[in-house]
Design a protein around this motif. Structure first.
Motif, PDB file in Angstrom:
ATOM      1  N   MET A 167      21.736 -24.403 -17.064  1.00 28.34           N
ATOM      2  CA  MET A 167      22.679 -24.937 -18.057  1.00 28.34           C
ATOM      3  C   MET A 167      22.802 -23.973 -19.238  1.00 28.34           C
ATOM      4  O   MET A 167      23.869 -23.839 -19.836  1.00 28.34           O
ATOM      5  CB  MET A 167      22.239 -26.332 -18.519  1.00 28.34           C
ATOM      6  CG  MET A 167      23.261 -27.062 -19.386  1.00 28.34           C
ATOM      7  SD  MET A 167      24.868 -27.421 -18.581  1.00 28.34           S
ATOM      8  CE  MET A 167      24.494 -28.977 -17.744  1.00 28.34           C
ATOM      9  N   THR A 183      25.603 -21.431 -19.167  1.00 30.25           N
ATOM     10  CA  THR A 183      26.988 -21.871 -19.345  1.00 30.25           C
ATOM     11  C   THR A 183      27.375 -21.780 -20.826  1.00 30.25           C
ATOM     12  O   THR A 183      26.577 -21.339 -21.649  1.00 30.25           O
ATOM     13  CB  THR A 183      27.179 -23.334 -18.890  1.00 30.25           C
ATOM     14  OG1 THR A 183      26.537 -24.205 -19.827  1.00 30.25           O
ATOM     15  CG2 THR A 183      26.579 -23.573 -17.506  1.00 30.25           C
ATOM     16  N   ILE A 185      27.582 -24.235 -22.777  1.00 30.67           N
ATOM     17  CA  ILE A 185      26.989 -25.358 -23.498  1.00 30.67           C
ATOM     18  C   ILE A 185      25.864 -24.870 -24.403  1.00 30.67           C
ATOM     19  O   ILE A 185      25.071 -24.018 -24.010  1.00 30.67           O
ATOM     20  CB  ILE A 185      26.445 -26.407 -22.493  1.00 30.67           C
ATOM     21  CG1 ILE A 185      27.563 -26.884 -21.578  1.00 30.67           C
ATOM     22  CG2 ILE A 185      25.796 -27.586 -23.219  1.00 30.67           C
ATOM     23  CD1 ILE A 185      28.772 -27.454 -22.290  1.00 30.67           C
ATOM     24  N   LYS A 202      31.562 -29.498 -28.711  1.00 28.61           N
ATOM     25  CA  LYS A 202      31.211 -29.214 -27.316  1.00 28.61           C
ATOM     26  C   LYS A 202      30.461 -30.372 -26.664  1.00 28.61           C
ATOM     27  O   LYS A 202      29.816 -31.162 -27.352  1.00 28.61           O
ATOM     28  CB  LYS A 202      30.316 -27.974 -27.265  1.00 28.61           C
ATOM     29  CG  LYS A 202      31.010 -26.659 -27.535  1.00 28.61           C
ATOM     30  CD  LYS A 202      30.041 -25.506 -27.240  1.00 28.61           C
ATOM     31  CE  LYS A 202      30.710 -24.159 -27.425  1.00 28.61           C
ATOM     32  NZ  LYS A 202      29.819 -23.061 -26.975  1.00 28.61           N
ATOM     33  N   THR A 221      31.279 -28.418 -18.142  1.00 26.44           N
ATOM     34  CA  THR A 221      30.200 -27.482 -18.503  1.00 26.44           C
ATOM     35  C   THR A 221      30.228 -26.181 -17.705  1.00 26.44           C
ATOM     36  O   THR A 221      29.821 -25.139 -18.216  1.00 26.44           O
ATOM     37  CB  THR A 221      28.806 -28.107 -18.239  1.00 26.44           C
ATOM     38  OG1 THR A 221      28.667 -28.356 -16.843  1.00 26.44           O
ATOM     39  CG2 THR A 221      28.615 -29.391 -19.027  1.00 26.44           C
ATOM     40  N   ILE A 280      21.483 -28.513 -25.447  1.00 18.88           N
ATOM     41  CA  ILE A 280      20.895 -28.891 -24.154  1.00 18.88           C
ATOM     42  C   ILE A 280      19.582 -29.612 -24.436  1.00 18.88           C
ATOM     43  O   ILE A 280      18.656 -29.021 -24.997  1.00 18.88           O
ATOM     44  CB  ILE A 280      20.662 -27.642 -23.283  1.00 18.88           C
ATOM     45  CG1 ILE A 280      21.992 -26.909 -23.051  1.00 18.88           C
ATOM     46  CG2 ILE A 280      20.001 -28.026 -21.952  1.00 18.88           C
ATOM     47  CD1 ILE A 280      21.835 -25.525 -22.440  1.00 18.88           C
ATOM     48  N   ALA A 305      24.472 -31.610 -23.126  1.00 17.21           N
ATOM     49  CA  ALA A 305      23.812 -31.833 -21.839  1.00 17.21           C
ATOM     50  C   ALA A 305      22.485 -32.543 -22.068  1.00 17.21           C
ATOM     51  O   ALA A 305      21.676 -32.101 -22.888  1.00 17.21           O
ATOM     52  CB  ALA A 305      23.586 -30.508 -21.122  1.00 17.21           C
ATOM     53  N   VAL A 351      25.997 -35.784 -19.112  1.00 13.21           N
ATOM     54  CA  VAL A 351      26.703 -35.030 -20.139  1.00 13.21           C
ATOM     55  C   VAL A 351      27.414 -36.025 -21.043  1.00 13.21           C
ATOM     56  O   VAL A 351      28.068 -36.956 -20.563  1.00 13.21           O
ATOM     57  CB  VAL A 351      27.699 -34.016 -19.535  1.00 13.21           C
ATOM     58  CG1 VAL A 351      28.690 -33.538 -20.590  1.00 13.21           C
ATOM     59  CG2 VAL A 351      26.940 -32.818 -18.973  1.00 13.21           C
TER      60      VAL A 351
END
Lengths: 386, 386
Positions: free
Chosen positions: B79, B82, B84, B66, B43, B87, B69, B59
């Protein structure tokens, strides 16, 4: 004295006796401990070597008698400097049997068929060795029952001795001296990442053994979160900068933060800071044996009001000691009754709109008749860096 | 860029694609990752907040697409910085359901009945959340099989990208500059504990983000171990002082040590140091794709001879990167074939009699045609602090 961190053996004898009394109550024949704080709590084994994930470390606490260390031979000398006498070693890493047989043998020796072996399994715990090995340990002792530890370690560690509280207070004092020098290292134009480096230097200069934790942020009108690493962005006039340190002295943490306004604060920031400080003072006044963690939450919420309910740091404080955070949480659902010897952070949070928050944090100890500040509590007026 | 530590998204896309290719080979429908380095590897989530044991972080890496999270809301903002996109947050700590339901739901969504979910279970791994929650996750997905990860994460992380190696080399350079200034902070009469504090200050001054690991010792004729914390005992003429640092820069470690003689060294210490340095050079010459970790062990043992066989540090080096120690071990039983992109420490050890040892450590990268020094290798003559 290295391994014992300056505690007399009696400190460990008391801890172990207390654990064994509760083990007897819950009919737990032995405890299996695998994490740094649990191992250190009953042995005094203090080393930064846990930073390496390669080797597992085990302590077996039998129903009576001293703990038994089942450890890699690289730790034999240091463990030998503690009060522990029965130290069993293997040469690690060993790809076929990384302590598993030695652990099975040891657990087998101190328990009998049908006995329950307790392993810390509740909130904040984890098993610090590979699942593959854990499965082999369970199979190798299939006539024993592995269960939780009924939160024995959590409950014991939550009540600190005077010697432990003194160490935490020493750590707080180091943090206080470092925070009082922040104007030396931070001003408009300095990158936050350099402030982080310099603040850690201040902590070391003031006597920290090391600085495992530092978080913070600097943004206009509050910050977006409290866990991000520092960027290379420079401080600017109008920023509110928060530094939150968990420095360590003699194996114990402090954990508190301070806010600074770069230039004069706006009304919202100044007002939020004042409210946060008053919230910690209100909780401090209320903190005494018999009150609960939830009571402290509501005491602080009463001050920060709707602004607090919206903030999402998750809690308004927690226990601390050998770990940065441990034990109770100051949340509505934690009904832990405060007792003498507990050490807490008070950490209210306020939402300032547009996703910005501010937090403030102090450390206190619960004593027979009330609370004691371990930190030197902040003034309601936010510190200004001109 | 905060969360990504300066890596382009492509770095993470490549990591994930490689993991998913091996997952397909082993018929693993999803990976469940719970530790700091594994979570960060896929991540880019970089924070010192892992120091707090309170909250679990998850994760889920599905067979395609992908990573997802599943994290406490306190980490949502970071987060979100990033690469990602998916989430999922809960407000932690939650005493009745600390992410368990959300994790079960997520794993259920990306896998089907009969699928295998891989969890890192081999050497150096652990499950970073409570056993109680782990049992509930397994029960909640009883029609899936939980198995190991076939060392996917370990194997992937063992081969570094050029961008990762550059970060480790930067960390080594910081360490080199700090070591070159040790005479400023250490001399006869200074307590070793103060040397530790001051050495960490040097590391920070030279650019470290922080110093998670520092070990060392100072005794006459070698030292008893390499993991003890510093005491208040003062350095004396005739001591050999060793400092071993794992400092961090941009999320990557260096890990190497240097020895210093306080006053002129005796013949045994000087000879041991020379042998240790020659051993690292010999291993360096031999280190290239196709050789094994065991080959490097024997190359160093050939130099240190019987003196080395007696020492008990357990191994003559290891991999490093996002963790202080990770991946292969330089021991007789590790037959890992060296490959381009590996980063290793070479760390031979010599026994000097009366339980004393000396160690020396360098960091190297394996390249197509041979090894590259990441540290500036030490001279055979031990550094003398007058």
């Amino acid at each position: 004295m290295i391994g014992g961190q300056g505690f007399p053996d009696r400190e460990f004898e008391t801890r172990v006796a207390r654990a064994q009394a509760v083990m007897a109550k819950y009919q737990i024949a032995a405890l299996l401990l695998t994490t740094e704080p649990d191992v250190r709590y009953v042995t005094g084994f203090l080393t930064r070597f846990w930073e390496s994930p390669t080797r597992p470390w085990f302590v077996v606490l039998p129903a009576a008698g001293k703990p038994i260390a089942v450890i890699p031979s690289i730790g034999a000398n240091l463990m030998g400097s503690t009060w522990i006498e029965d130290i069993r070693c293997w040469s690690a890493p060993n790809y076929t049997d990384d302590g598993v047989s030695l652990l099975i043998e040891t657990l087998g020796e101190v328990t009998e068929k049908g006995d329950t072996i307790g392993v810390p399994s509740g909130i904040e715990t984890h098993l610090r060795f590979p699942l593959d090995s854990w499965q082999r340990v369970q199979s190798g002792l299939s006539d024993r029952t592995f269960g939780g530890d009924s939160a024995i370690m959590r409950d014991l560690r939550m009540i600190k001795s005077d010697a432990e509280i003194a160490k935490i207070k020493d750590a707080c004092n180091v943090g206080h001296r470092a925070f009082s020098r922040v104007a030396e290292i931070a001003s408009a134009g300095v990158a936050l990442r350099d402030v982080f480096r310099r603040f850690q230097i201040l902590c070391l200069e003031e006597g920290a053994d090391y600085v495992p934790y530092l978080a913070g942020a600097a943004e206009k009108g509050g910050y977006a979160d409290v866990i991000s690493p520092a960027t290379n962005a420079a401080l600017e006039k109008g920023h509110v900068m928060m530094l939150d340190t968990g420095l360590m002295l003699d194996g114990y943490f402090c954990d508190f933060d301070r806010n600074f306004s770069i230039g004069q604060p706006d009304t919202a920031v100044a007002g939020a800071h004042e409210k946060l400080v008053i919230a910690t003072r209100t909780a401090f006044e209320q903190a005494r044996p018999g009150q609960t963690a939830a009571d402290l939450f509501h005491a602080m919420l009463g001050v920060v009001g709707q602004q607090g309910a919206g903030a999402d740091a998750g809690r308004f404080g927690h226990g601390l000691g050998m770990q940065l955070t441990e034990g109770l949480s100051i949340i509505p659902n934690d009904h832990t009754v405060l007792a003498p010897g507990m050490v807490l952070t008070l950490e209210p949070c306020i939402a300032l709109g547009s996703g910005k928050i501010m937090v403030h944090e102090e450390n206190i100890a619960i004593r027979q008749t009330g609370a004691e500040w371990l930190t030197v509590p902040a003034k309601p007026e936010i510190d200004v860096i001109p």
